[in-house]
Design an enzyme around this catalytic site. Structure first.
Site, short mmCIF file in Angstrom:
data_model
loop_
_atom_site.label_atom_id
_atom_site.label_comp_id
_atom_site.label_asym_id
_atom_site.label_seq_id
_atom_site.Cartn_x
_atom_site.Cartn_y
_atom_site.Cartn_z
N ARG A 139 -3.66 -10.29 5.24
CA ARG A 139 -4.31 -10.01 3.92
C ARG A 139 -3.33 -9.44 2.87
O ARG A 139 -2.46 -8.42 3.11
CB ARG A 139 -5.47 -9.34 3.66
CG ARG A 139 -6.03 -9.27 2.51
CD ARG A 139 -7.42 -8.28 2.77
NE ARG A 139 -8.01 -8.38 1.29
CZ ARG A 139 -7.88 -7.46 0.27
NH1 ARG A 139 -6.94 -6.60 0.63
NH2 ARG A 139 -8.69 -7.51 -0.77
N LYS A 153 0.94 -1.11 -0.03
CA LYS A 153 0.05 -0.02 -0.05
C LYS A 153 0.94 1.33 0.01
O LYS A 153 2.21 1.14 0.33
CB LYS A 153 -1.04 0.02 1.26
CG LYS A 153 -2.30 -0.80 0.96
CD LYS A 153 -3.20 -0.94 2.11
CE LYS A 153 -4.36 -1.64 1.75
NZ LYS A 153 -5.32 -1.81 2.78
#
Length: 276
Positions: A255, A221
């Site tokens: 995740r 991210k």
């Protein structure tokens, strides 16, 4: 700490890995990467062989500013892939990444095992009741607004305290419908600045007071690649570092796009635990 997936109790005392399978053309990292059945099946097989316990399938990109997708299009993308994966790998525990109750219901009906909702039921008033009736584990994430507006909604007085209140309210609401297995996701990158993301990670262990499994999704991210001034493609090392920190602070599910490296992080952190 366990969750019930299709009658199987998954023990989260050792953290588990959720592999990401994006079926959207506009995901920030792997959008459009899996274009046909062969590529999809090869990726699922790779993630399972590397140690993923769950595979999370998303058909609506939730990256900041993502395009709106109709419910019909989301279903058209999602259901054939669920059918394809379970036809070839019937034991796979699939998580469906959606904030729509009708999509969740159809996905579980087609064999998915978990509902992963970025909005914790805030974008669909029927979601919590629907999941409770389905009696499947439910991942509720912290976010304000929606993928189109969330990055303008980053004003907090005390972000961790406000997130705790948010989760407490959503958990109580879910429990009122009889929803049993709840997992909380702090929502890194959702309605949070870079600095706020790191504050939440630094204080992640505070959320253990909720006595629920914590899922962490920081894989590749912008909180990593913007700080390191590189790109999502170069953010694997940073992802492993932050995953390791999250595990040390109590994360029970990671995740990730890269399963092998996440499994290694779990093994190393578990080795450090003091044996009584």
């Amino acid at each position: 700490m366990t969750i019930n997936c299709k009658g199987n109790l998954i023990d989260l005392s050792t953290p588990k890995i959720m592999g990401i399978l994006n079926c959207t053309p506009d995901s920030f990292y792997d959008g459009g990467k899996y274009k046909n059945e062969t590529e999809i099946l090869l990726q699922v097989e790779k993630m399972m062989n590397e140690g993923a316990t769950f595979i999370d399938i998303g058909a609506y990109s939730s990256r900041p500013g993502a395009d709106f997708v109709t419910e019909e299009e989301e279903l058209q993308r999602l259901l054939p892939i669920i059918d394809l994966v379970l036809q070839h790998f019937p034991e796979t525990l699939l998580s469906v990444d959606t904030f729509r109750s009708k999509v969740a219901q159809k996905a579980i009906g087609n064999g998915a095992a978990i509902v992963n909702d970025i909005s914790a039921g805030m974008l669909d008033e029927n979601m919590l009741e629907t999941v409770a009736k389905l009696q499947v584990p439910y991942i509720m994430m912290h976010m304000k607004g929606n993928p189109q507006t969330m990055q303008s909604l980053t004003d907090y007085t005390d972000i961790v305290k406000e997130m705790t209140f948010y989760f407490s309210e959503r958990i109580n609401k879910a429990r009122s419908f009889g929803l049993n297995d709840i997992i909380i996701d702090p929502g890194f990158g959702f309605a949070k600045t870079l600095e706020q993301n790191y504050e939440v990670l630094q204080k992640l262990d505070y959320f253990n007071i909720l006595e629920l499994p914590i899922l962490v999704g920081v894989s590749r991210k912008s909180m990593i690649y913007k700080l390191l001034e590189n790109s999502p493609q170069e953010a694997l090392n940073g992802t492993s570092v932050l995953n390791t920190i999250a595990l040390q602070k109590g994360a029970k599910i990671l995740r990730v796009h890269d399963v092998k490296e996440a499994v290694e992080s779990v093994r190393l952190v578990e080795k450090l635990k003091v044996k009584s």
